[in-house]
Design a protein around this motif. Sequence first.
Motif, short mmCIF file in Angstrom:
data_model
loop_
_atom_site.label_atom_id
_atom_site.label_comp_id
_atom_site.label_asym_id
_atom_site.label_seq_id
_atom_site.Cartn_x
_atom_site.Cartn_y
_atom_site.Cartn_z
N GLN A 184 -5.15 2.65 -1.63
CA GLN A 184 -5.77 1.57 -2.35
C GLN A 184 -7.03 1.66 -3.03
O GLN A 184 -8.11 2.57 -2.74
CB GLN A 184 -5.83 0.48 -1.38
CG GLN A 184 -4.52 -0.11 -1.37
CD GLN A 184 -4.53 -1.37 -0.27
OE1 GLN A 184 -4.80 -1.27 1.06
NE2 GLN A 184 -4.29 -2.54 -0.65
N ARG A 198 -5.55 -2.58 -5.17
CA ARG A 198 -4.38 -2.15 -5.90
C ARG A 198 -4.00 -0.83 -5.03
O ARG A 198 -4.70 0.01 -4.90
CB ARG A 198 -4.43 -1.77 -7.27
CG ARG A 198 -4.79 -3.18 -8.16
CD ARG A 198 -5.47 -2.98 -9.43
NE ARG A 198 -6.45 -2.17 -9.48
CZ ARG A 198 -7.11 -1.51 -10.59
NH1 ARG A 198 -6.69 -2.13 -11.75
NH2 ARG A 198 -8.20 -0.64 -10.62
N GLU A 204 -0.28 -5.78 -5.74
CA GLU A 204 0.97 -6.19 -4.92
C GLU A 204 1.87 -7.25 -5.89
O GLU A 204 2.99 -7.28 -5.58
CB GLU A 204 0.46 -6.94 -3.66
CG GLU A 204 1.49 -6.99 -2.77
CD GLU A 204 1.01 -7.45 -1.29
OE1 GLU A 204 1.96 -7.50 -0.37
OE2 GLU A 204 -0.06 -7.73 -1.11
N ASP A 250 5.17 -1.87 1.08
CA ASP A 250 5.21 -3.46 1.73
C ASP A 250 4.44 -3.11 3.11
O ASP A 250 3.47 -3.87 3.40
CB ASP A 250 6.49 -4.01 1.89
CG ASP A 250 7.29 -4.52 0.31
OD1 ASP A 250 6.25 -4.66 -0.61
OD2 ASP A 250 8.26 -4.73 0.39
N PHE A 254 0.69 -2.42 2.58
CA PHE A 254 0.08 -3.68 2.31
C PHE A 254 -0.03 -4.71 3.54
O PHE A 254 -1.03 -5.49 3.66
CB PHE A 254 0.78 -4.48 1.14
CG PHE A 254 0.31 -4.14 -0.22
CD1 PHE A 254 -1.06 -4.14 -0.64
CD2 PHE A 254 1.28 -3.33 -0.96
CE1 PHE A 254 -1.39 -3.86 -1.87
CE2 PHE A 254 0.94 -2.89 -2.45
CZ PHE A 254 -0.48 -3.27 -2.86
#
Length: 156
Positions: A27, A32, A127, A144, A147
Amino acid sequence: MARIEHFNNPNAPKPNSIVVAVTVFVQDEQGRVLLIQRTDNGLWALPGGAQDFGEYIAETAVRETREETGIEVEVTGVVGIYTNPNHVVEYSDGEVRQQFSICFLGRYVAGEPTTSDESSAVRWVAETELDDLSIHPSMRLRIDHGFEHRNQPYIG
């Protein structure tokens, strides 16, 4: 080389290889995730690829991210290990590969998103933008999980 992803497809060809591969979830400072649009199937994915002889697996993660995106990363953890036998990738040369992928957590070190022979687009993706992109279900699972910032790696 073209590739076809078979996912939970009872008519998929039987695998004839397993290759140790990696993906990397990294990220930026805005949270992001770094994604590429693959040149072999047009889908969006985490950067990654197969381990080379003489290479530690974390080195594979760093090298593949650099080659496909122009971004330098440092491996800081493991998001998960993905070995679903119902996910096989069929290549135009006859190889049918059963999935075996370690998804690493990476920390951004340096660089700007740059395309390569394997990536027609490279960008940082929020996301909230993921649903607008064509992403294979097995890749979306890794994203997923990244995150989620899990306490333990996913094993499945």
